[in-house]
Design a protein around this motif. Structure first.
Motif, PDB file in Angstrom:
ATOM      1  N   UNK A 302       0.818  -1.208   0.000  1.00  0.00           N
ATOM      2  CA  UNK A 302       0.000   0.000   0.000  1.00  0.00           C
ATOM      3  C   UNK A 302       0.855   1.262   0.000  1.00  0.00           C
ATOM      4  N   UNK A 303       1.942   1.277   0.786  1.00  0.00           N
ATOM      5  CA  UNK A 303       2.764   2.485   0.823  1.00  0.00           C
ATOM      6  C   UNK A 303       3.434   2.741  -0.521  1.00  0.00           C
ATOM      7  N   UNK A 304       3.757   1.662  -1.251  1.00  0.00           N
ATOM      8  CA  UNK A 304       4.343   1.826  -2.585  1.00  0.00           C
ATOM      9  C   UNK A 304       3.298   2.329  -3.572  1.00  0.00           C
ATOM     10  N   UNK A 305       2.061   1.860  -3.445  1.00  0.00           N
ATOM     11  CA  UNK A 305       0.980   2.375  -4.282  1.00  0.00           C
ATOM     12  C   UNK A 305       0.819   3.877  -4.063  1.00  0.00           C
ATOM     13  N   UNK A 306       0.858   4.293  -2.797  1.00  0.00           N
ATOM     14  CA  UNK A 306       0.604   5.694  -2.449  1.00  0.00           C
ATOM     15  C   UNK A 306       1.736   6.623  -2.883  1.00  0.00           C
ATOM     16  N   UNK A 307       2.943   6.114  -3.029  1.00  0.00           N
ATOM     17  CA  UNK A 307       4.049   6.973  -3.436  1.00  0.00           C
ATOM     18  C   UNK A 307       4.390   6.810  -4.921  1.00  0.00           C
ATOM     19  N   UNK A 308       3.616   5.977  -5.631  1.00  0.00           N
ATOM     20  CA  UNK A 308       3.837   5.786  -7.069  1.00  0.00           C
ATOM     21  C   UNK A 308       2.662   6.303  -7.886  1.00  0.00           C
ATOM     22  N   UNK A 309       1.442   6.035  -7.425  1.00  0.00           N
ATOM     23  CA  UNK A 309       0.247   6.371  -8.190  1.00  0.00           C
ATOM     24  C   UNK A 309      -0.624   7.388  -7.443  1.00  0.00           C
ATOM     25  N   UNK A 310      -1.556   7.990  -8.175  1.00  0.00           N
ATOM     26  CA  UNK A 310      -2.470   8.948  -7.528  1.00  0.00           C
ATOM     27  C   UNK A 310      -3.558   8.245  -6.715  1.00  0.00           C
ATOM     28  N   UNK A 311      -3.781   6.969  -6.977  1.00  0.00           N
ATOM     29  CA  UNK A 311      -4.726   6.147  -6.202  1.00  0.00           C
ATOM     30  C   UNK A 311      -6.118   6.754  -6.116  1.00  0.00           C
ATOM     31  N   UNK A 312      -6.508   7.498  -7.141  1.00  0.00           N
ATOM     32  CA  UNK A 312      -7.880   7.988  -7.201  1.00  0.00           C
ATOM     33  C   UNK A 312      -8.061   9.469  -6.994  1.00  0.00           C
ATOM     34  N   UNK A 313      -7.012  10.192  -6.612  1.00  0.00           N
ATOM     35  CA  UNK A 313      -7.123  11.642  -6.420  1.00  0.00           C
ATOM     36  C   UNK A 313      -6.072  12.346  -7.279  1.00  0.00           C
ATOM     37  N   UNK A 314      -6.541  13.157  -8.218  1.00  0.00           N
ATOM     38  CA  UNK A 314      -5.631  13.820  -9.145  1.00  0.00           C
ATOM     39  C   UNK A 314      -5.232  15.216  -8.731  1.00  0.00           C
ATOM     40  N   UNK A 315      -6.041  15.839  -7.865  1.00  0.00           N
ATOM     41  CA  UNK A 315      -5.765  17.202  -7.406  1.00  0.00           C
ATOM     42  C   UNK A 315      -6.269  17.340  -5.980  1.00  0.00           C
ATOM     43  N   UNK A 316      -5.512  18.080  -5.169  1.00  0.00           N
ATOM     44  CA  UNK A 316      -5.891  18.355  -3.787  1.00  0.00           C
ATOM     45  C   UNK A 316      -6.154  19.849  -3.639  1.00  0.00           C
ATOM     46  N   UNK A 317      -7.199  20.187  -2.900  1.00  0.00           N
ATOM     47  CA  UNK A 317      -7.595  21.574  -2.651  1.00  0.00           C
ATOM     48  C   UNK A 317      -7.622  21.803  -1.144  1.00  0.00           C
ATOM     49  N   UNK A 318      -6.911  22.818  -0.670  1.00  0.00           N
ATOM     50  CA  UNK A 318      -6.889  23.134   0.756  1.00  0.00           C
ATOM     51  C   UNK A 318      -7.636  24.443   0.986  1.00  0.00           C
ATOM     52  N   UNK A 319      -8.599  24.416   1.911  1.00  0.00           N
ATOM     53  CA  UNK A 319      -9.470  25.573   2.153  1.00  0.00           C
ATOM     54  C   UNK A 319      -9.709  25.730   3.655  1.00  0.00           C
ATOM     55  N   UNK A 320     -10.152  26.910   4.108  1.00  0.00           N
ATOM     56  CA  UNK A 320     -10.510  27.055   5.522  1.00  0.00           C
ATOM     57  C   UNK A 320     -11.759  26.251   5.848  1.00  0.00           C
ATOM     58  N   UNK A 321     -11.854  25.794   7.088  1.00  0.00           N
ATOM     59  CA  UNK A 321     -12.958  24.937   7.504  1.00  0.00           C
ATOM     60  C   UNK A 321     -14.316  25.568   7.234  1.00  0.00           C
ATOM     61  N   UNK A 322     -14.445  26.873   7.500  1.00  0.00           N
ATOM     62  CA  UNK A 322     -15.749  27.521   7.358  1.00  0.00           C
ATOM     63  C   UNK A 322     -16.198  27.649   5.904  1.00  0.00           C
ATOM     64  N   UNK A 323     -15.266  27.435   4.971  1.00  0.00           N
ATOM     65  CA  UNK A 323     -15.612  27.567   3.549  1.00  0.00           C
ATOM     66  C   UNK A 323     -15.897  26.222   2.890  1.00  0.00           C
ATOM     67  N   UNK A 324     -15.881  25.135   3.652  1.00  0.00           N
ATOM     68  CA  UNK A 324     -15.981  23.806   3.054  1.00  0.00           C
ATOM     69  C   UNK A 324     -17.249  23.642   2.221  1.00  0.00           C
ATOM     70  N   UNK A 325     -18.399  23.957   2.785  1.00  0.00           N
ATOM     71  CA  UNK A 325     -19.661  23.747   2.068  1.00  0.00           C
ATOM     72  C   UNK A 325     -19.737  24.614   0.808  1.00  0.00           C
ATOM     73  N   UNK A 326     -19.360  25.878   0.919  1.00  0.00           N
ATOM     74  CA  UNK A 326     -19.464  26.781  -0.227  1.00  0.00           C
ATOM     75  C   UNK A 326     -18.515  26.369  -1.342  1.00  0.00           C
ATOM     76  N   UNK A 327     -17.304  25.913  -0.996  1.00  0.00           N
ATOM     77  CA  UNK A 327     -16.350  25.487  -2.015  1.00  0.00           C
ATOM     78  C   UNK A 327     -16.815  24.209  -2.696  1.00  0.00           C
ATOM     79  N   UNK A 328     -17.305  23.273  -1.919  1.00  0.00           N
ATOM     80  CA  UNK A 328     -17.812  22.025  -2.506  1.00  0.00           C
ATOM     81  C   UNK A 328     -18.949  22.325  -3.480  1.00  0.00           C
ATOM     82  N   UNK A 329     -19.880  23.159  -3.070  1.00  0.00           N
ATOM     83  CA  UNK A 329     -21.007  23.493  -3.940  1.00  0.00           C
ATOM     84  C   UNK A 329     -20.541  24.224  -5.194  1.00  0.00           C
ATOM     85  N   UNK A 330     -19.586  25.143  -5.045  1.00  0.00           N
ATOM     86  CA  UNK A 330     -19.088  25.898  -6.199  1.00  0.00           C
ATOM     87  C   UNK A 330     -18.335  24.998  -7.162  1.00  0.00           C
ATOM     88  N   UNK A 331     -17.522  24.082  -6.634  1.00  0.00           N
ATOM     89  CA  UNK A 331     -16.790  23.158  -7.501  1.00  0.00           C
ATOM     90  C   UNK A 331     -17.750  22.233  -8.238  1.00  0.00           C
TER      91      UNK A 331
END
Length: 364
Positions: A302-331
């Motif tokens: 599993x650790x080799x999978x995680x450091x070789x492949x994207x394993x299902x996630x191609x992009x990561x988005x970091x946001x403030x906690x209070x903006x989670x719902x609005x960002x999810x809806x906008x995306x």
């Protein structure tokens, strides 16, 4: 005297074509791809293909205080599958994606793209197909294909082999550069799904295919509706438009990370300060069946999978906690499919990415 298109001049002197380089074929390709490139034109483009360089007007594109951002990349050994299967239609999308996804993580809008295509013998129809794929990727990213280079180099590339490289230039207003300097413990990490393997890890993928004794035209063990070659050539997702739309609309995105070679393990730390750790919930990931097949066939840890492949996630988005719902809806409104992946926390020591849960490869 014979023309240069003949195999040799009457006086026995050699021509460039005798050495394996066909200038006429190159000219024919430039003429053929002109209309293809024209379809990617956008505000800011000056002139057309055929000059010694491409021109772009940032002011016409609407920027006031722009910072230029540049990225270059290739497709890696995924090209070997395209070459060996003869499926060249979408490999150009991968080329563009690998570059423009790197631009958008800086908050930058891709403006224009240049390609480099090198081969041993130029086949105009095949090259036109490849460039059409590049143009499609540019349209998905909103970038103009304003030029490139075709190099016919017999003796360096054998048989059907060719190589691709891409160069993308983008711009971001000075106050919109990512990552921001206010990343903090408690910030939410969202994931955007990958379309499959994307364009990293294919040296290992090809080893797994060899180990399994499969041919490219065999049915894919993880997708019976496609051949193995077709399934593995699924192009890389381009995340530019929904991310830029939400970044400009809400102004709350703090960081983005393109999950390429190295997976979450190596790419997330590139946008985090040393004081923070990314806590990732692996139970939130839904790896496509291809990942389960790779893991099971080659007994990859599993650790080799995680450091070789994207394993299902191609992009990561970091946001403030209070903006989670609005960002999810906008995306979602912009056509993306975000899902909660984890949170940032204070880090005193240890690795910058910590996992909980486990990957579910049940789809294999």
């Amino acid at each position: 005297m014979a023309s240069d298109s003949d195999s040799q001049r009457d006086d026995g002197s050699l021509t460039y074509k005798d050495a394996g380089v066909d200038i006429e074929a190159g000219n024919a390709l430039v003429k053929a791809i002109g209309p293809i490139a024209a379809k990617t034109k956008r505000s800011g483009v000056m002139g057309s293909l055929g000059g010694f360089g491409g021109l772009f007007d940032l002011k016409e594109a609407g920027f006031k205080d722009p910072i230029l951002v540049a990225a270059t990349d290739g497709v890696g050994t995924k090209l070997k599958i395209a070459i060996e299967t003869g499926h060249h239609e979408r490999i150009g999308i991968d080329l563009v994606a690998m570059c423009v996804n790197d631009l958008v993580v800086q908050g930058a809008e891709p403006l224009f793209f240049l390609d480099y295509f090198a081969c041993g013998k130029l086949e105009t129809d095949k090259a036109e197909t490849i460039v059409a794929g590049i143009a499609e990727g540019c349209k998905q990213a909103g970038a103009a294909l304003i030029g490139g280079e075709t190099a016919e180099m017999p003796g360096l590339y054998a048989g059907e082999d060719y190589d691709l490289a891409g160069f993308a230039i983008g711009a971001v207003e000075r106050d919109g550069i990512l990552p921001s300097d206010d990343l903090a413990a408690g910030d939410v990490i969202l994931g955007l799904p990958s379309s499959g393997i994307h364009s990293n890890g294919f040296s290992l993928v090809r080893k797994v295919v060899e180990k399994a004794g499969l041919a490219w035209d065999d049915p894919a063990p993880f997708d019976k509706d496609k051949s193995l070659g077709e399934a593995l050539l699924e192009p890389t997702s381009i995340y530019v438009k929904p991310l830029l739309e939400v970044h400009r609309q809400l102004g709350v995105i703090k960081a983005l990370a393109h999950i390429t070679g190295g997976g979450l393990t190596e790419n997330l730390p590139r946008v985090l300060p040393d004081t923070l750790v990314a806590k990732i919930d692996l139970d939130a990931l839904e790896p496509a069946p291809v990942f389960g097949w790779l893991k099971e066939t080659a007994n990859i840890a599993e650790d080799e999978m995680l450091r070789t492949f994207n394993c299902g996630v191609g992009m990561v988005v970091v946001i403030p906690e209070e903006a989670e719902d609005s960002v999810i809806h906008a995306l979602e409104a912009a056509g993306a499919a975000p899902f909660p992946l984890g949170r940032l926390a204070a880090r005193k020591d240890g690795e910058p990415v910590r996992y909980s849960g486990s990957l579910d490869f049940g789809g294999s």
